[in-house]
Write a protein that holds these residues in place. Sequence first.
Motif, PDB file in Angstrom:
ATOM      1  N   MET A 150       0.749  -1.219  -0.016  1.00 23.59           N
ATOM      2  CA  MET A 150       0.007  -0.033  -0.060  1.00 23.59           C
ATOM      3  C   MET A 150       0.849   1.420  -0.017  1.00 23.59           C
ATOM      4  N   SER A 151       0.637   2.107  -0.720  1.00 25.86           N
ATOM      5  CA  SER A 151       1.331   3.512  -0.830  1.00 25.86           C
ATOM      6  C   SER A 151       1.280   4.311   0.555  1.00 25.86           C
ATOM      7  N   LYS A 152       2.295   5.027   0.657  1.00 29.52           N
ATOM      8  CA  LYS A 152       2.261   5.809   1.985  1.00 29.52           C
ATOM      9  C   LYS A 152       0.910   6.977   1.973  1.00 29.52           C
ATOM     10  N   LYS A 153       0.779   7.390   0.786  1.00 29.39           N
ATOM     11  CA  LYS A 153      -0.550   8.171   0.772  1.00 29.39           C
ATOM     12  C   LYS A 153      -1.689   7.485   1.183  1.00 29.39           C
ATOM     13  N   LYS A 154      -1.801   6.357   0.704  1.00 28.65           N
ATOM     14  CA  LYS A 154      -3.003   5.580   1.016  1.00 28.65           C
ATOM     15  C   LYS A 154      -3.125   5.502   2.470  1.00 28.65           C
ATOM     16  N   VAL A 155      -1.907   4.724   2.995  1.00 28.66           N
ATOM     17  CA  VAL A 155      -1.855   4.543   4.501  1.00 28.66           C
ATOM     18  C   VAL A 155      -2.267   5.786   5.053  1.00 28.66           C
ATOM     19  N   MET A 156      -1.823   7.067   4.858  1.00 24.59           N
ATOM     20  CA  MET A 156      -2.117   8.282   5.624  1.00 24.59           C
ATOM     21  C   MET A 156      -3.470   8.606   5.228  1.00 24.59           C
ATOM     22  N   SER A 157      -4.250   8.061   4.106  1.00 29.11           N
ATOM     23  CA  SER A 157      -5.576   8.887   4.039  1.00 29.11           C
ATOM     24  C   SER A 157      -6.369   7.946   4.875  1.00 29.11           C
ATOM     25  N   ILE A 158      -6.072   6.822   5.261  1.00 31.13           N
ATOM     26  CA  ILE A 158      -7.077   6.004   5.745  1.00 31.13           C
ATOM     27  C   ILE A 158      -6.805   5.985   7.484  1.00 31.13           C
ATOM     28  N   LEU A 159      -5.828   6.755   7.664  1.00 32.38           N
ATOM     29  CA  LEU A 159      -5.669   6.967   9.091  1.00 32.38           C
ATOM     30  C   LEU A 159      -6.883   7.885   9.838  1.00 32.38           C
ATOM     31  N   LEU A 160      -7.167   7.443  11.101  1.00 34.90           N
ATOM     32  CA  LEU A 160      -8.123   8.174  11.913  1.00 34.90           C
ATOM     33  C   LEU A 160      -7.753   9.688  11.922  1.00 34.90           C
ATOM     34  N   THR A 161      -8.240  10.725  11.576  1.00 36.39           N
ATOM     35  CA  THR A 161      -8.134  11.919  11.449  1.00 36.39           C
ATOM     36  C   THR A 161      -8.437  12.561  12.884  1.00 36.39           C
ATOM     37  N   ALA A 162      -9.181  12.019  13.579  1.00 42.00           N
ATOM     38  CA  ALA A 162      -9.200  12.274  14.933  1.00 42.00           C
ATOM     39  C   ALA A 162      -9.574  11.139  16.092  1.00 42.00           C
ATOM     40  N   GLY A 163      -9.096  11.313  17.189  1.00 41.83           N
ATOM     41  CA  GLY A 163      -9.353  10.216  18.164  1.00 41.83           C
ATOM     42  C   GLY A 163      -8.567  10.282  19.423  1.00 41.83           C
ATOM     43  N   LEU A 164      -8.530   9.700  20.241  1.00 41.20           N
ATOM     44  CA  LEU A 164      -8.077   9.778  21.747  1.00 41.20           C
ATOM     45  C   LEU A 164      -6.539  10.145  21.445  1.00 41.20           C
ATOM     46  N   ALA A 165      -5.774  11.120  22.167  1.00 43.25           N
ATOM     47  CA  ALA A 165      -4.321  11.145  21.969  1.00 43.25           C
ATOM     48  C   ALA A 165      -3.926   9.938  22.849  1.00 43.25           C
ATOM     49  N   LEU A 166      -2.851   9.565  22.615  1.00 45.16           N
ATOM     50  CA  LEU A 166      -2.089   8.386  23.385  1.00 45.16           C
ATOM     51  C   LEU A 166      -2.389   8.481  24.809  1.00 45.16           C
ATOM     52  N   SER A 167      -2.888   7.834  25.729  1.00 49.38           N
ATOM     53  CA  SER A 167      -2.670   7.849  27.024  1.00 49.38           C
ATOM     54  C   SER A 167      -2.171   6.909  27.440  1.00 49.38           C
ATOM     55  N   VAL A 168      -1.294   7.328  28.668  1.00 56.01           N
ATOM     56  CA  VAL A 168      -0.299   6.397  29.282  1.00 56.01           C
ATOM     57  C   VAL A 168      -0.729   6.063  30.575  1.00 56.01           C
ATOM     58  N   GLN A 169      -0.996   4.727  30.988  1.00 54.10           N
ATOM     59  CA  GLN A 169      -1.713   4.256  32.251  1.00 54.10           C
ATOM     60  C   GLN A 169      -0.649   4.439  33.267  1.00 54.10           C
ATOM     61  N   GLY A 170      -1.260   4.437  34.505  1.00 53.57           N
ATOM     62  CA  GLY A 170      -0.557   4.489  35.732  1.00 53.57           C
ATOM     63  C   GLY A 170       1.138   3.867  35.786  1.00 53.57           C
ATOM     64  N   ALA A 171       0.780   2.567  35.489  1.00 51.58           N
ATOM     65  CA  ALA A 171       2.066   1.606  35.784  1.00 51.58           C
ATOM     66  C   ALA A 171       3.204   2.456  34.745  1.00 51.58           C
ATOM     67  N   TYR A 172       2.864   3.222  33.856  1.00 49.58           N
ATOM     68  CA  TYR A 172       4.097   3.647  33.253  1.00 49.58           C
ATOM     69  C   TYR A 172       4.602   5.148  33.760  1.00 49.58           C
ATOM     70  N   GLU A 231      -3.635   1.985  26.552  1.00 50.04           N
ATOM     71  CA  GLU A 231      -4.770   2.637  25.896  1.00 50.04           C
ATOM     72  C   GLU A 231      -4.224   3.610  24.669  1.00 50.04           C
ATOM     73  N   HIS A 232      -4.414   3.290  23.635  1.00 52.30           N
ATOM     74  CA  HIS A 232      -3.723   3.958  22.578  1.00 52.30           C
ATOM     75  C   HIS A 232      -4.315   3.810  21.168  1.00 52.30           C
ATOM     76  N   SER A 233      -4.524   5.002  20.669  1.00 52.73           N
ATOM     77  CA  SER A 233      -4.867   5.075  19.255  1.00 52.73           C
ATOM     78  C   SER A 233      -4.327   6.044  18.324  1.00 52.73           C
ATOM     79  N   ARG A 234      -4.028   5.750  17.195  1.00 51.04           N
ATOM     80  CA  ARG A 234      -3.269   6.389  16.208  1.00 51.04           C
ATOM     81  C   ARG A 234      -3.890   7.564  15.685  1.00 51.04           C
ATOM     82  N   VAL A 235      -3.212   8.823  15.731  1.00 51.32           N
ATOM     83  CA  VAL A 235      -3.872  10.213  15.186  1.00 51.32           C
ATOM     84  C   VAL A 235      -2.863  10.565  13.944  1.00 51.32           C
ATOM     85  N   ALA A 236      -3.621  11.116  12.952  1.00 48.52           N
ATOM     86  CA  ALA A 236      -2.811  11.187  11.972  1.00 48.52           C
ATOM     87  C   ALA A 236      -1.797  12.551  12.246  1.00 48.52           C
ATOM     88  N   PRO A 237      -0.534  12.590  12.341  1.00 42.87           N
ATOM     89  CA  PRO A 237      -0.021  13.655  12.697  1.00 42.87           C
ATOM     90  C   PRO A 237       0.345  14.833  11.660  1.00 42.87           C
TER      91      PRO A 237
END
Length: 467
Positions: free
Chosen positions: A1-23, A447-453
Motif C-alpha cells: 500500500m502506498s504511503k499516501k493511501k496509508v495516511m489517507s485511511i488514518l483516523l483524523t481524530a481520536g483519543l490522544a495516546l494515554s499512558v496508564q498509571g503503571a508507566y 490505551e492507544h489510538s493512532r492520530v494522523a500527525p
Amino acid sequence: MSKKKVMSILLTAGLALSVQGAYAQAPKNAPNSNAASAFDNKIIKKINADNMYNTIALLSEQPRAAGTDGELKGANYIKSQFEKYGYETELQPFKFYEAVRNNASGILEVGGQNLKPYVVSGSYSDEVTAEMIHVGKALAGTVPNTVKGKIALIERGDIAFVEKIQNVLEKGAVGVIFYNNSGTSNAFGQADYGQNIPVVSITRAQGLELAEQLKAGSKTAYLKVAGSGMEEKTSYNVIAKMKPHKNKDTGQVVMIGAHHDSVPGGPGANDDASGVSAVLELARVMANMPIDTELRFVTFGAEEKGLLGSYHYAGTLSDQEADRIVGHFQMDMIGSKDAGGDNKANGLIMYTIDGKKNLVTDLASAAGSRTALGESVPYGQLGRSDHQPFHELGIPAALFIHSPLEPWYHTPADTIDKIDKNKLQETAEIIGASVYQIARPDTPALEHSRVAPKPVDYDFENRPPGA
Ligand code: BES
Ligand code: ZN
C-alpha cells in the motif's frame, strides 16, 4: 500500500495516546521504584556490551551500502542471529532505483558552440535536436503547453529538480536544461527513474544568456547525454517477531529498530552497525522472557538512500496492523566515543519528528534514571532516520543517538576502534528496560489510538551545513 493511501485511511481524530498509571515515572526512592528496578534487572543484567562490540566488529568488516553484496551479507548474518535466538524471521526485499554514471558525457550545442553542460545525476542517456523554450522555474500549473516537443530551459529553485522535470515531461518536453539560481557552478540536479529524457545543467550566466537569446526568437539546440541512467537494485529489511503466549496477549506490538546499510565505501561501525548490535543483543536477552505484547525487531535497508526500507515496511502494514503497534524505538549511532561532547546523559538524546514527547520518550527518559546511565534522557526534534515513517503512521516513535555527532560520520573512518562499549551498554539498557515495561505480563495493555500527525517539512536539499 502506498504511503499516501496509508495516511489517507488514518483516523483524523481520536483519543490522544494515554499512558496508564503503571508507566508514569516514579519518583526516586518511591516505594515502587525498587519494584521497577527489579523488573529492569531481569533484562539489563543480561545485556553484554562485548556481544554488541563483536557484532559491530563483524558487520563493519566491509561497507554495506544498500543494494550491494556487503548489505546482503550483513542482512543474512542478522537474520541468522535472530533465527538462532528462536524468532520468526523474514528477509523482506524491496526494489529501488539508483543513479549510475559510467564516463558520463554531455553535449549542449547552440549556434555551433558546445556549452559543456553537467550531466544531471540519473539523467537518461539520449540525444535530441529541438527548439528550446524558457519556462522559468517550471512550477506546477505554470508550464505552457507549447513546451511539447521542445527542450525546456528551467531555473533552479523553489521545488525539487525531479518535480520540475515531471512538470515539463507531462506536457511533452523532450529534454531539460537547468540553469543555476546563483554562483558560478553548473554541477547540480537530479532526475528520477522513468524520466526518460536527457537532462543537463549549466551556470547561471549561461542560462541567462540563453534566456536572452530566446526572447529575440526561436533557437534550436542539440542535446546529448551518454553514460548516465538509473539502475534497479534490491535492498532488504530483516524482520524478527516473537509472539506472546496465547492466553496472555494484549494484541499489541512494540518495535525496536536500526538500519543495517551504510554509506558507500563507509564501514558504518557507528552508523549504524551500533544500532543493529543493540537490536540483536536485546533480541537475544528478550527471547526467553515472559511477554504479553509482541516484540518486533527490524533492521532496515536503504536508510541512507532516503529511509527507503522503513517507508517500504510501513507501507506493507495494513491499517489494523499499524493500529497494534504501540511504539517504535529506533537506535541509530549509539556507540561513538567521540560523539556527545560534554552534554547531559553523555550526549544521548531522543529525537521525535514533531519535537514532542510521546510514550517512547516518556518510558526511555524514566528508564535512563534507573539504569547504567543514571540520569533522564533529554529529547529534541529531528528526522533523518527510520522513526519518520512510524511517526507518519501516527505511531509514537523516537530516534536514540548521541549529539553532537562524531567527526567520522559518513566517512571511511567510522570504524570499530571509535566504539565505546559503555555508550552501547547505557543505550541498550534504556531501550531494554522501556520495552520490557510495555511487554512484561503484569503491566496493563496501553490505551492507544493512532492520530494522523501534522506534516513536518524537512528540506534536505537546502538544509544548513551540519544539520
Ligand atoms: N544516522 C544518520 C542520521 C542522523 C545523523 C540523525 C545526524 C541525526 C543526526 C542517518 O543514517 C543519515 O545519515 N541519514 C540521512 C538522511 C536520509 C534521509 C538520507 C542524512 O541525515 O543525511
Ligand atoms: Zn544512520
